[in-house]
Write a protein that holds these residues in place. Structure first.
Motif, PDB file in Angstrom:
ATOM      1  N   LEU A  28     -16.103  -8.366  -1.611  1.00  0.00           N
ATOM      2  CA  LEU A  28     -15.347  -7.727  -0.540  1.00  0.00           C
ATOM      3  C   LEU A  28     -15.511  -8.463   0.785  1.00  0.00           C
ATOM      4  O   LEU A  28     -14.587  -8.489   1.604  1.00  0.00           O
ATOM      5  N   LYS A  29     -16.654  -9.067   0.995  1.00  0.00           N
ATOM      6  CA  LYS A  29     -16.827  -9.879   2.204  1.00  0.00           C
ATOM      7  C   LYS A  29     -15.888 -11.082   2.171  1.00  0.00           C
ATOM      8  O   LYS A  29     -15.301 -11.452   3.198  1.00  0.00           O
ATOM      9  N   GLN A  30     -15.748 -11.696   1.002  1.00  0.00           N
ATOM     10  CA  GLN A  30     -14.794 -12.803   0.864  1.00  0.00           C
ATOM     11  C   GLN A  30     -13.371 -12.332   1.154  1.00  0.00           C
ATOM     12  O   GLN A  30     -12.611 -13.011   1.847  1.00  0.00           O
ATOM     13  N   ALA A  31     -13.036 -11.146   0.623  1.00  0.00           N
ATOM     14  CA  ALA A  31     -11.696 -10.604   0.850  1.00  0.00           C
ATOM     15  C   ALA A  31     -11.468 -10.320   2.331  1.00  0.00           C
ATOM     16  O   ALA A  31     -10.403 -10.648   2.881  1.00  0.00           O
ATOM     17  N   ARG A  32     -12.460  -9.723   2.971  1.00  0.00           N
ATOM     18  CA  ARG A  32     -12.326  -9.385   4.392  1.00  0.00           C
ATOM     19  C   ARG A  32     -12.073 -10.637   5.227  1.00  0.00           C
ATOM     20  O   ARG A  32     -11.193 -10.647   6.104  1.00  0.00           O
ATOM     21  N   LEU A  42      -8.554 -12.382   4.128  1.00  0.00           N
ATOM     22  CA  LEU A  42      -7.366 -11.577   4.435  1.00  0.00           C
ATOM     23  C   LEU A  42      -7.249 -11.253   5.921  1.00  0.00           C
ATOM     24  O   LEU A  42      -6.285 -10.627   6.356  1.00  0.00           O
ATOM     25  N   GLY A  43      -8.276 -11.644   6.686  1.00  0.00           N
ATOM     26  CA  GLY A  43      -8.178 -11.544   8.139  1.00  0.00           C
ATOM     27  C   GLY A  43      -8.518 -10.191   8.729  1.00  0.00           C
ATOM     28  O   GLY A  43      -8.012  -9.843   9.802  1.00  0.00           O
ATOM     29  N   PHE A  44      -9.389  -9.417   8.063  1.00  0.00           N
ATOM     30  CA  PHE A  44      -9.813  -8.125   8.605  1.00  0.00           C
ATOM     31  C   PHE A  44     -11.166  -8.274   9.304  1.00  0.00           C
ATOM     32  O   PHE A  44     -11.985  -9.114   8.925  1.00  0.00           O
ATOM     33  N   THR A  45     -11.393  -7.432  10.305  1.00  0.00           N
ATOM     34  CA  THR A  45     -12.678  -7.470  11.009  1.00  0.00           C
ATOM     35  C   THR A  45     -13.679  -6.489  10.420  1.00  0.00           C
ATOM     36  O   THR A  45     -14.886  -6.682  10.557  1.00  0.00           O
ATOM     37  N   THR A  46     -13.177  -5.426   9.762  1.00  0.00           N
ATOM     38  CA  THR A  46     -14.068  -4.427   9.169  1.00  0.00           C
ATOM     39  C   THR A  46     -13.539  -3.987   7.804  1.00  0.00           C
ATOM     40  O   THR A  46     -12.354  -4.147   7.501  1.00  0.00           O
ATOM     41  N   PHE A  47     -14.430  -3.415   7.004  1.00  0.00           N
ATOM     42  CA  PHE A  47     -14.021  -2.853   5.720  1.00  0.00           C
ATOM     43  C   PHE A  47     -13.159  -1.605   5.931  1.00  0.00           C
ATOM     44  O   PHE A  47     -12.304  -1.294   5.107  1.00  0.00           O
ATOM     45  N   SER A  48     -13.389  -0.906   7.041  1.00  0.00           N
ATOM     46  CA  SER A  48     -12.569   0.275   7.346  1.00  0.00           C
ATOM     47  C   SER A  48     -11.111  -0.127   7.581  1.00  0.00           C
ATOM     48  O   SER A  48     -10.184   0.582   7.157  1.00  0.00           O
ATOM     49  N   ALA A  49     -10.913  -1.261   8.228  1.00  0.00           N
ATOM     50  CA  ALA A  49      -9.550  -1.749   8.444  1.00  0.00           C
ATOM     51  C   ALA A  49      -8.906  -2.129   7.108  1.00  0.00           C
ATOM     52  O   ALA A  49      -7.705  -1.897   6.897  1.00  0.00           O
ATOM     53  N   MET A  50      -9.688  -2.694   6.211  1.00  0.00           N
ATOM     54  CA  MET A  50      -9.182  -3.009   4.877  1.00  0.00           C
ATOM     55  C   MET A  50      -8.775  -1.737   4.143  1.00  0.00           C
ATOM     56  O   MET A  50      -7.739  -1.689   3.469  1.00  0.00           O
ATOM     57  N   ASP A  74       1.271  -3.545  -1.040  1.00  0.00           N
ATOM     58  CA  ASP A  74       1.101  -4.975  -1.304  1.00  0.00           C
ATOM     59  C   ASP A  74      -0.361  -5.417  -1.225  1.00  0.00           C
ATOM     60  O   ASP A  74      -0.707  -6.522  -1.659  1.00  0.00           O
ATOM     61  N   MET A  75      -1.214  -4.551  -0.674  1.00  0.00           N
ATOM     62  CA  MET A  75      -2.630  -4.889  -0.574  1.00  0.00           C
ATOM     63  C   MET A  75      -3.347  -4.781  -1.921  1.00  0.00           C
ATOM     64  O   MET A  75      -4.348  -5.461  -2.154  1.00  0.00           O
ATOM     65  N   LEU A  76      -2.849  -3.933  -2.811  1.00  0.00           N
ATOM     66  CA  LEU A  76      -3.554  -3.701  -4.067  1.00  0.00           C
ATOM     67  C   LEU A  76      -3.740  -4.982  -4.881  1.00  0.00           C
ATOM     68  O   LEU A  76      -4.879  -5.300  -5.263  1.00  0.00           O
ATOM     69  N   PRO A  77      -2.673  -5.742  -5.191  1.00  0.00           N
ATOM     70  CA  PRO A  77      -2.899  -6.960  -5.979  1.00  0.00           C
ATOM     71  C   PRO A  77      -3.806  -7.969  -5.286  1.00  0.00           C
ATOM     72  O   PRO A  77      -4.569  -8.687  -5.952  1.00  0.00           O
ATOM     73  N   GLN A  78      -3.759  -7.992  -3.965  1.00  0.00           N
ATOM     74  CA  GLN A  78      -4.653  -8.893  -3.234  1.00  0.00           C
ATOM     75  C   GLN A  78      -6.109  -8.458  -3.386  1.00  0.00           C
ATOM     76  O   GLN A  78      -7.005  -9.294  -3.576  1.00  0.00           O
ATOM     77  N   MET A  79      -6.346  -7.163  -3.319  1.00  0.00           N
ATOM     78  CA  MET A  79      -7.707  -6.654  -3.489  1.00  0.00           C
ATOM     79  C   MET A  79      -8.214  -6.921  -4.907  1.00  0.00           C
ATOM     80  O   MET A  79      -9.360  -7.334  -5.103  1.00  0.00           O
TER      81      MET A  79
END
Length: 276
Positions: A39-43, A46-54, A63-68
């Motif tokens: 998840l840190k790699q994904a964050r 994918l350009g997020f600053t926090t997991f809450s934003a993800m 569209d976020m599901l296949p990326q996750m």
């Protein structure tokens, strides 16, 4: 643990809960260290600053599901990976399978299809393909599409070919594919007895009686309870005297289902379902 790390752990658990409640993909019992790393790699990517934003994006943007899923499911494999494992299947398991008029093989967590094609080619070389039905399952729809396409990068073929040779291959791997434009496409006849299906070891049930189940390098990402659930599923899916293959770093030793199996080729993590 630092306060920021505690907050991140809370955010991750909430994110996994949201993923389950919204899309019914259950990663809540996966090993936390592995999930956190992915998840840190994904964050970052994918350009997020926090997991809450993800989590916010996951809940509101389909569209976020296949990326996750691309980050959460492991898509690293190779054909005839650990050639001695496939050699043991060829030399030790196949003679038993020959005694069945029809055979069912389950590749659980098939990823991009490398292990599937390895087993189909092995069964073709041993004259068992025609009477075998192969089930290739994964929780990642994109991985299943990749597996069904049977297309791999040309630069991977040298390793695949060497693995095939070391596994006791009785033909040339090049007999099974065509190369063009930096890609190789495996013969569509290799898929004629294959069923591709979405199946989760976390939430789904037994769907057929199997003679061989190969699930390699999947359980290492599960916590102990989820490992037990998956192994119980395999136990209930196997015919008596059926075979289970696990990854090099996986074992039945500490499972409550260990008593249902006996070592068949111990060094290759091949087990046989007891007949009693």
């Amino acid at each position: 643990m630092l306060a920021s790390e505690k907050i991140e752990d809370i955010e991750i658990r909430l994110l996994l809960e949201a993923l389950f409640l919204k899309y019914h993909y259950d990663f809540r019992s996966y090993a936390m260290a592995s999930i956190k790393r992915r998840l840190k790699q994904a964050r970052e990517q994918l350009g997020f600053t926090t997991f809450s934003a993800m989590q916010e994006s996951l809940l509101r943007d389909p569209d976020m599901l296949p990326q996750m899923l691309r980050f959460l499911t492991v898509q690293v494999s190779e054909m005839f990976r650990d050639p001695s494992y496939f050699k043991a299947i060829r030399e030790k398991v196949v003679p038993h399978l020959r005694t069945y008029p029809s055979i069912k093989v389950w590749i659980a967590g098939c990823s991009g299809g490398e292990e599937l094609y390895s087993l189909v080619i092995l069964f073709r070389e041993e004259g068992l393909e025609e009477r075998t039905l192969f089930y290739a399952t994964d929780i990642n729809p994109e991985a299943l599409k990749t597996a069904e396409a049977g297309i791999f990068a040309l630069d991977r073929l040298q390793l695949f070919t060497e693995n095939h040779r070391r596994s006791g291959g009785k033909s040339s791997l090049s007999d099974y594919y065509q190369a063009a434009y930096g890609k190789v496409t495996f013969d569509k006849t290799l898929r004629r007895n294959v069923v591709f299906a979405d199946h989760s070891l976390v939430t789904d049930a037994v769907f057929a009686e199997m003679h061989l189940i190969s699930c390699r390098n999947v359980l290492i990402y599960f916590d102990r309870d989820l490992q037990d659930r998956a192994l119980g599923l395999f136990k209930d899916s196997l015919a008596r005297k059926g075979f289970l293959g696990l990854g090099a770093k996986e074992s039945l030793r500490f499972s409550r289902h260990a008593g249902a199996f006996e070592d068949f080729v111990r060094e290759e993590k091949l087990y046989q379902r007891r007949g009693d």
